[in-house]
Write a protein that holds these residues in place. Structure first.
Motif, short mmCIF file in Angstrom:
data_model
loop_
_atom_site.label_atom_id
_atom_site.label_comp_id
_atom_site.label_asym_id
_atom_site.label_seq_id
_atom_site.Cartn_x
_atom_site.Cartn_y
_atom_site.Cartn_z
N LYS A 1 -5.94 0.05 -5.00
CA LYS A 1 -5.45 0.35 -3.67
C LYS A 1 -4.09 -0.27 -3.35
CE LYS A 1 -9.95 1.10 -1.57
NZ LYS A 1 -10.77 1.08 -2.73
N LYS A 2 -3.71 -1.29 -4.08
CA LYS A 2 -2.42 -1.94 -3.83
C LYS A 2 -1.60 -1.95 -5.10
CE LYS A 2 -3.70 -4.83 0.01
NZ LYS A 2 -3.50 -6.08 0.67
N PHE B 1 -2.76 11.46 9.11
CA PHE B 1 -2.10 10.62 8.11
C PHE B 1 -1.82 9.24 8.67
CE2 PHE B 1 -1.66 14.33 5.62
CZ PHE B 1 -1.32 13.95 4.34
N PHE C 1 -7.52 9.15 4.36
CA PHE C 1 -8.16 8.45 3.25
C PHE C 1 -9.68 8.52 3.31
CE2 PHE C 1 -4.04 6.24 3.97
CZ PHE C 1 -3.38 6.85 2.91
N ASP D 1 0.84 -1.19 0.00
CA ASP D 1 0.00 0.00 0.00
C ASP D 1 0.88 1.25 0.00
OD1 ASP D 1 -1.79 2.06 0.42
OD2 ASP D 1 -2.97 0.97 1.91
N TRP D 2 1.15 1.77 -1.19
CA TRP D 2 2.02 2.94 -1.33
C TRP D 2 1.41 4.14 -0.61
CZ3 TRP D 2 4.30 4.28 -6.81
CH2 TRP D 2 5.51 4.94 -6.65
N TYR D 3 0.11 4.25 -0.63
CA TYR D 3 -0.58 5.38 0.00
C TYR D 3 -0.33 5.39 1.51
CZ TYR D 3 -2.86 5.65 -4.51
OH TYR D 3 -3.10 5.76 -5.85
N GLN D 4 -0.52 4.25 2.15
CA GLN D 4 -0.31 4.18 3.60
C GLN D 4 1.19 4.30 3.91
OE1 GLN D 4 -2.90 4.16 6.00
NE2 GLN D 4 -1.13 4.83 7.17
N SER D 5 2.03 3.74 3.06
CA SER D 5 3.47 3.88 3.28
C SER D 5 3.87 5.36 3.27
CB SER D 5 4.27 3.14 2.20
OG SER D 5 4.14 1.76 2.36
N PHE D 6 3.36 6.10 2.30
CA PHE D 6 3.62 7.54 2.24
C PHE D 6 3.13 8.21 3.51
CE2 PHE D 6 1.81 11.73 1.67
CZ PHE D 6 2.88 12.45 1.19
N ALA D 7 1.90 7.90 3.90
CA ALA D 7 1.32 8.53 5.08
C ALA D 7 2.15 8.21 6.33
CB ALA D 7 -0.13 8.05 5.26
N LYS E 1 -8.46 6.92 -1.54
CA LYS E 1 -7.48 6.35 -2.46
C LYS E 1 -8.18 6.01 -3.76
CE LYS E 1 -5.29 3.80 1.31
NZ LYS E 1 -4.94 2.44 1.77
#
Length: 186
Positions: free
Chosen positions: A183-184, A168, A174, A97-103, A179
């Protein structure tokens, strides 16, 4: 035909390297060392978990730099250590999950900056309060009061930044900005 296959493999390699560099530069703009961004990009584009030795070979970096970068990415929760039966070396993999990794990555940095600055600003605040109350000179008391207002404003800002970091890190961001449907990472 071999020339065509070799040419295609070269284009694939160039495309991957360009993409890894793009990710590294993007992360560097946000304060993460280029070498760490390259590790992240390399893991992202890998089809399987990699050892430090494989990353070292792929990126032509020292094992010390590699280890430091991977540890940083682990701390930021951007990559994970995975187990593979029969493998004695540690394996590392990009989190899906790039989005959560960024967050997670940036929330951790924002919290660190906020905590550090709030602590220092609170020390200044105490000193200015004491100076404002105890100085026999009116001009010094006025200047201390003026600086105190600026310090309190700065503390409010860093408190706000810590709240953003929590939004975040908790994933509430989110709910505000969903997102996209994918999502993945593929």
């Amino acid at each position: 035909m071999p020339e065509s296959k070799e040419l295609n493999e070269e284009f694939l390699l160039q495309s991957k390297e360009r993409s890894v560099e793009s990710i590294a530069r993007s992360m560097n703009y946000n304060g993460i060392p280029l070498s760490t961004g390259r590790i992240y990009g390399s893991l992202y584009f890998s089809n399987r978990p990699l050892t430090l030795d494989e990353l070292k070979e792929d990126l032509q970096m020292s094992k010390t730099s590699m280890s430091t970068g991977v540890r940083y990415l682990l701390d930021m929760r951007a990559v994970k250590k995975v187990l593979k039966k029969g493998e004695r070396k540690d394996l590392y993999q990009f989190k899906d999950d790039w989005y959560q990794s960024f967050a997670d990555m940036f929330a951790e940095r924002w919290k660190h900056v906020s905590d550090m600055n709030i602590e220092e600003l609170n020390e200044s605040k105490e000193e200015l309060l004491t100076l404002r109350e105890e100085s026999p000179e009116e001009e010094i008391r006025k200047e201390a009061d003026h600086l105190l207002k600026k310090v309190e404003y700065a503390i409010e800002y860093y408190d706000w930044l810590a709240e953003i970091a929590e939004v975040f890190e908790s994933g509430q961001i989110f709910e505000m900005i969903p997102k996209p449907s994918l999502k993945k990472a593929p």
